[in-house]
Enzyme design. Structure first.
Site, PDB file in Angstrom:
ATOM      1  CE1 TYR A  51      -3.529   2.451   0.272  1.00 36.47           C
ATOM      2  CE2 TYR A  51      -2.762   2.903   2.438  1.00 36.47           C
ATOM      3  CZ  TYR A  51      -3.552   3.082   1.192  1.00 36.47           C
ATOM      4  OH  TYR A  51      -4.503   4.372   1.176  1.00 36.47           O
ATOM      5  CB  CYS A  52       3.688   2.384   2.191  1.00 33.91           C
ATOM      6  SG  CYS A  52       2.163   2.249   3.319  1.00 33.91           S
ATOM      7  CG  LEU A  53       7.788   0.962   0.351  1.00 35.21           C
ATOM      8  CD1 LEU A  53       8.903   0.095   0.038  1.00 35.21           C
ATOM      9  CD2 LEU A  53       8.197   2.121   0.989  1.00 35.21           C
TER      10      LEU A  53
END
Ligand SMILES: NC(=O)c1ccc[n+]([C@@H]2O[C@H](COP(=O)([O-])OP(=O)(O)OC[C@H]3O[C@@H](n4cnc5c(N)ncnc54)[C@H](O)[C@@H]3O)[C@@H](O)[C@H]2O)c1
Length: 417
Positions: free
Chosen positions: A267-269
């Site tokens: 979800y983030c990087l």
């Protein structure tokens, strides 16, 4: 006995280091001024401890005034520590290396010597340039030579500590007598020793230096982005960044990020790298490292699919091991696996079966348009296909490595050693 060719930071430290360990060591440099200073006990550059070791070992185990021919004849080991500067195209200039090799092979000798390249040379230099040259010349001159690569990791300012107490010793040697002799030579250092191929030894040195240079350029790019965004305390930001507990411990958690795989996902990087790149652009900074970072993350999936397609026919089945973006998680959002499967299907592979210890159902729900089969267990998957691609580094795959390796395995998590 050991001869050292080139007495700069690396050569002088190496020579004194072996001399301190009790080996009779002969040092040579074509720079006469450097030799004169050393003969007076003066270290030609600033480097703590070397002066004291030179005083202690000079004329006892470390010698500067032995005739070159005699020293080479007496030595079992000859270290090349000459400079390898950039040429006008930015490639490594190997002129000093080849000149030194000529000098050594022009000396008549009968016993087998080991020529060790300690200078930093790009991966493939020894196998493709130095070895053919040395073998041909050694044959012409009737000399017996073993070759080794032994990259040096010392830091200027800490040369002595780094050499005498190395984190690890890397030796590229491809014949058994040379491997045995090199192990003997370094045994008194009591450091972890890694015997690898020539290319691997050379590569490790560049892994180290280019990681460091990339981190520096990354930090500088970030400081330029911060400056354009404004009201950011750059020094504080970086110091607080260093407080991340992934930097500490042994091994530090950060090492998991400096390891190849299938690209980052989750979800983030992906979204955050892309968002910072975009805001930097809006503020007028062309963030080249972030851009290259995003490009490489996309390209690695093509690399994977191309590699598989060279070995697996389109009508064969492919087993996918791992669907989540990382082990110990069932998160499949932007998982690299999803992109790899899509590319395999675009390439024409229709018979794909996947297994994940946790995320089979999650994946099915998140990507309903993806037509693949799901295996209820690793054993079930292995019973249905002969080709297996590892895309998530789950412990179960490692624990059942022997079973997995009965198949044609593409280990893109580099987990099976
Ligand atoms: N400096 C570092 O921190 C460091 C660390 C690891 C590896 N290295 C690598 O090690 C190598 C040497 O680096 P350095 O910093 O010691 O270089 P340097 O320039 O300080 O020393 C090289 C020496 O070799 C001598 N030389 C050249 N040709 C010669 C010959 N034919 N016979 C005798 N002497 C000769 C030069 O006169 C010079 O004194 C380079 O390839 C470098 O990339 C350097």
């Amino acid at each position: 006995m050991i001869s050292i060719i080139g007495l700069g930071f690396v050569g002088l430290t190496t020579g004194l280091g072996f001399a301190k360990k009790g080996y009779l060591t002969f040092g040579f440099d074509i720079n006469q001024e450097r030799m004169n200073l050393l003969n007076k006990g003066i270290i030609p550059f600033h480097e703590p401890h070397l002066k004291e070791v030179l005083e202690e070992t000079g004329e006892k185990t470390f010698f500067l005034n032995v005739e070159f021919e005699k020293a080479i004849q007496k030595s079992k080991y000859v270290f090349l520590c000459v400079g390898t500067p950039s040429d006008e195209k930015g490639s490594a200039d190997l002129t000093y290396i080849f000149k030194a090799i000529d000098q050594i092979l022009n000396v008549p000798f009968e016993d087998r010597k080991i020529l060790i390249i300690k200078s930093t040379v790009p991966p493939s230099t020894l196998s493709e340039k130095i070895q053919p040259y040395v073998l041909q010349k050694a044959e012409e001159m009737g000399r017996q030579i073993g070759l080794a690569s032994n990259p040096e990791f010392l830091r200027e300012g800490y040369c002595w500590e780094d050499f005498i107490k190395p984190d690890r010793v890397v030796i590229g040697a491809e014949d058994i007598p040379t491997q045995v002799k090199m192990k003997e030579l370094y045994a008194p250092f009591e450091a972890p020793m890694h015997i690898v191929s020539f290319n691997t030894a050379e590569f490790i040195k560049y892994l180290s230096n280019t990681l460091l240079s990339t981190l520096i350029s990354y930090s500088n790019e970030m400081s330029m982005i911060a400056d354009k965004i404004g009201n950011i305390n750059v020094a504080d930001s970086f110091k607080i960044l260093h407080g991340d507990k992934r930097w500490t411990g042994s091994p530090a958690g950060m090492s998991a990020y400096v390891y190849p795989g299938c690209g980052y996902g989750g979800y983030c990087l992906p979204k955050d790298t892309s968002a910072l790149y975009n805001i930097a652009k809006e503020k007028g900074v062309d963030a080249k490292i972030l851009h290259a970072n995003l490009m490489v993350n996309a390209e690695v999936k093509d690399f994977i699919v191309n590699k598989v397609s060279k070995q697996v026919q389109k009508n064969e089945s492919i087993g996918i091991l791992g669907l989540s973006f990382k082990p110990e998680s069932d998160d499949v959002r932007l998982s690299p696996t999803q992109e790899v499967i899509k590319k395999l299907q675009d390439f024409g592979y229709a018979d794909i079966i996947a297994y994940d210890p946790l995320a089979n159902q999650m994946f099915k729900d998140e990507y309903p348009e993806m037509i693949i089969d799901y295996a209820p267990s690793l054993e079930n998957l292995l019973g249905k296909t002969k080709n297996v691609i590892v895309l998530t580094a789950w412990k179960e795959f490692k624990e059942k490595q022997e079973l997995v390796q009965t198949k044609n395995v593409f280990d893109f998590r580099y987990m099976f050693i």
